[in-house]
Motif scaffolding. Structure first.
Motif, PDB file in Angstrom:
ATOM      1  N   SER A   1       0.862  -1.189   0.000  1.00 64.32           N
ATOM      2  CA  SER A   1       0.000   0.000   0.000  1.00 64.32           C
ATOM      3  C   SER A   1       0.891   1.229   0.000  1.00 64.32           C
ATOM      4  O   SER A   1       2.100   1.133   0.202  1.00 64.32           O
ATOM      5  N   GLN A   2       0.272   2.402  -0.193  1.00 64.28           N
ATOM      6  CA  GLN A   2       1.047   3.642  -0.214  1.00 64.28           C
ATOM      7  C   GLN A   2       0.931   4.404   1.102  1.00 64.28           C
ATOM      8  O   GLN A   2       1.298   5.574   1.164  1.00 64.28           O
ATOM      9  N   SER A   3       0.432   3.774   2.141  1.00 68.01           N
ATOM     10  CA  SER A   3       0.296   4.484   3.409  1.00 68.01           C
ATOM     11  C   SER A   3       1.669   4.837   3.958  1.00 68.01           C
ATOM     12  O   SER A   3       2.597   4.034   3.915  1.00 68.01           O
ATOM     13  N   GLY A   4       1.771   6.066   4.454  1.00 73.32           N
ATOM     14  CA  GLY A   4       3.027   6.532   5.015  1.00 73.32           C
ATOM     15  C   GLY A   4       3.963   7.147   4.002  1.00 73.32           C
ATOM     16  O   GLY A   4       5.022   7.646   4.358  1.00 73.32           O
ATOM     17  N   MET A   5       3.589   7.107   2.727  1.00 70.06           N
ATOM     18  CA  MET A   5       4.444   7.709   1.709  1.00 70.06           C
ATOM     19  C   MET A   5       4.083   9.178   1.556  1.00 70.06           C
ATOM     20  O   MET A   5       2.934   9.566   1.670  1.00 70.06           O
ATOM     21  N   THR A   6       5.059   9.990   1.303  1.00 68.70           N
ATOM     22  CA  THR A   6       4.803  11.416   1.103  1.00 68.70           C
ATOM     23  C   THR A   6       4.602  11.676  -0.362  1.00 68.70           C
ATOM     24  O   THR A   6       5.046  10.901  -1.212  1.00 68.70           O
ATOM     25  N   GLY A   7       3.934  12.744  -0.667  1.00 68.23           N
ATOM     26  CA  GLY A   7       3.679  13.092  -2.047  1.00 68.23           C
ATOM     27  C   GLY A   7       4.963  13.487  -2.761  1.00 68.23           C
ATOM     28  O   GLY A   7       5.958  13.876  -2.143  1.00 68.23           O
ATOM     29  N   TYR A   8       4.909  13.437  -4.067  1.00 72.48           N
ATOM     30  CA  TYR A   8       6.086  13.740  -4.883  1.00 72.48           C
ATOM     31  C   TYR A   8       6.431  15.221  -4.733  1.00 72.48           C
ATOM     32  O   TYR A   8       5.578  16.096  -4.841  1.00 72.48           O
ATOM     33  N   GLY A   9       7.690  15.524  -4.508  1.00 71.29           N
ATOM     34  CA  GLY A   9       8.149  16.896  -4.470  1.00 71.29           C
ATOM     35  C   GLY A   9       7.987  17.565  -3.109  1.00 71.29           C
ATOM     36  O   GLY A   9       8.363  18.729  -2.943  1.00 71.29           O
ATOM     37  N   MET A  10       7.414  16.918  -2.138  1.00 73.15           N
ATOM     38  CA  MET A  10       7.281  17.542  -0.822  1.00 73.15           C
ATOM     39  C   MET A  10       8.609  17.512  -0.090  1.00 73.15           C
ATOM     40  O   MET A  10       9.367  16.551  -0.242  1.00 73.15           O
ATOM     41  N   PRO A  11       8.905  18.558   0.695  1.00 71.61           N
ATOM     42  CA  PRO A  11      10.179  18.563   1.419  1.00 71.61           C
ATOM     43  C   PRO A  11      10.199  17.531   2.522  1.00 71.61           C
ATOM     44  O   PRO A  11       9.158  17.157   3.043  1.00 71.61           O
ATOM     45  N   ARG A  12      11.386  17.096   2.859  1.00 69.99           N
ATOM     46  CA  ARG A  12      11.559  16.111   3.924  1.00 69.99           C
ATOM     47  C   ARG A  12      11.328  16.770   5.264  1.00 69.99           C
ATOM     48  O   ARG A  12      11.792  17.897   5.510  1.00 69.99           O
ATOM     49  N   GLN A  13      10.607  16.091   6.129  1.00 67.68           N
ATOM     50  CA  GLN A  13      10.301  16.640   7.444  1.00 67.68           C
ATOM     51  C   GLN A  13      11.434  16.318   8.400  1.00 67.68           C
ATOM     52  O   GLN A  13      11.744  15.167   8.642  1.00 67.68           O
ATOM     53  N   ILE A  14      12.071  17.360   8.952  1.00 68.15           N
ATOM     54  CA  ILE A  14      13.120  17.160   9.934  1.00 68.15           C
ATOM     55  C   ILE A  14      12.623  17.732  11.261  1.00 68.15           C
ATOM     56  O   ILE A  14      12.273  18.899  11.345  1.00 68.15           O
ATOM     57  N   ILE A  15      12.579  16.982  12.268  1.00 71.39           N
ATOM     58  CA  ILE A  15      12.083  17.452  13.572  1.00 71.39           C
ATOM     59  C   ILE A  15      13.187  17.402  14.580  1.00 71.39           C
ATOM     60  O   ILE A  15      13.998  16.623  14.706  1.00 71.39           O
TER      61      ILE A  15
END
Length: 199
Positions: A185-199
């Protein structure tokens, strides 16, 4: 037999390797088969590569052998000469080789005339006779005489026919070689071109 002097160096090493391939046990089985197959009063040769070569060298036994694998009247070699002339004997050996190829022995399994005539490669002669015996047992046309366990049966062609409907049904099946799509499945995948989340 050709009158050659002794070989030395690499030539000698090569000849020794060829001679090591010769099988004395196989020689005994082939002699027994040729005597039974030809069905005549044929003298049993003494054991040994040299005697085996001398026994077959004139080509008459080989021609009788290939003729005995055909029904009466269909023999491939019409006239078998018992001449002592070298070129006649070599001609008979080559007639046997042609007839063996027509019978079905593969070209790669067939020895050269000099392999037998000069005794260069008697293991190749054994290989040809084994291939011929295996074909005769496999054909099972009633011409083979002797113990069938002396030779291996060759694999037979086993063609399968599928109807058009069966072939169409096979196109809809995803084979296991393609992998599996279960649980993906595609759950947990980010959309194309979105920036990486750094916390």
């Amino acid at each position: 037999m050709a009158n050659r002097g002794p070989s030395y160096g690499l030539s000698r090493e090569v000849q020794e390797k060829i001679e090591q391939k010769y099988d004395a046990e196989l020689e005994s089985r082939l002699v027994n088969w040729i005597i039974v197959q030809c069905g005549e009063q044929i003298e049993h040769p003494p054991p040994g590569r040299q005697h085996f070569q001398t026994w077959l060298m004139d080509g008459t036994l080989l021609c009788k052998l290939i003729n005995s694998l055909y029904p009466k009247g269909n023999e491939p070699i019409a006239k078998i000469s018992e001449s002592k002339m070298a070129f006649k004997q070599m001609e008979q050996i080559s007639q046997f080789l042609k007839a063996a190829e027509i019978y079905g022995v593969r070209t790669t399994d067939i020895f050269q005339t000099v392999d037998l005539w000069e005794g260069k490669d008697m293991a190749a002669v054994q290989r040809t006779l084994m291939a011929l015996g295996s074909l005769a047992v496999t054909k099972d046309d009633g011409c083979y005489k002797g113990d069938p366990s002396w030779f291996h049966r060759k694999a037979q062609q086993n063609r399968r026919g599928f109807s058009e409907e069966q072939l169409r049904q096979g196109q809809n099946v995803i084979g296991l070689q393609m992998g599996s799509n279960k649980g993906a499945s595609q759950s947990g995948m980010t959309g194309y071109g979105m920036p990486r989340q750094i916390i």
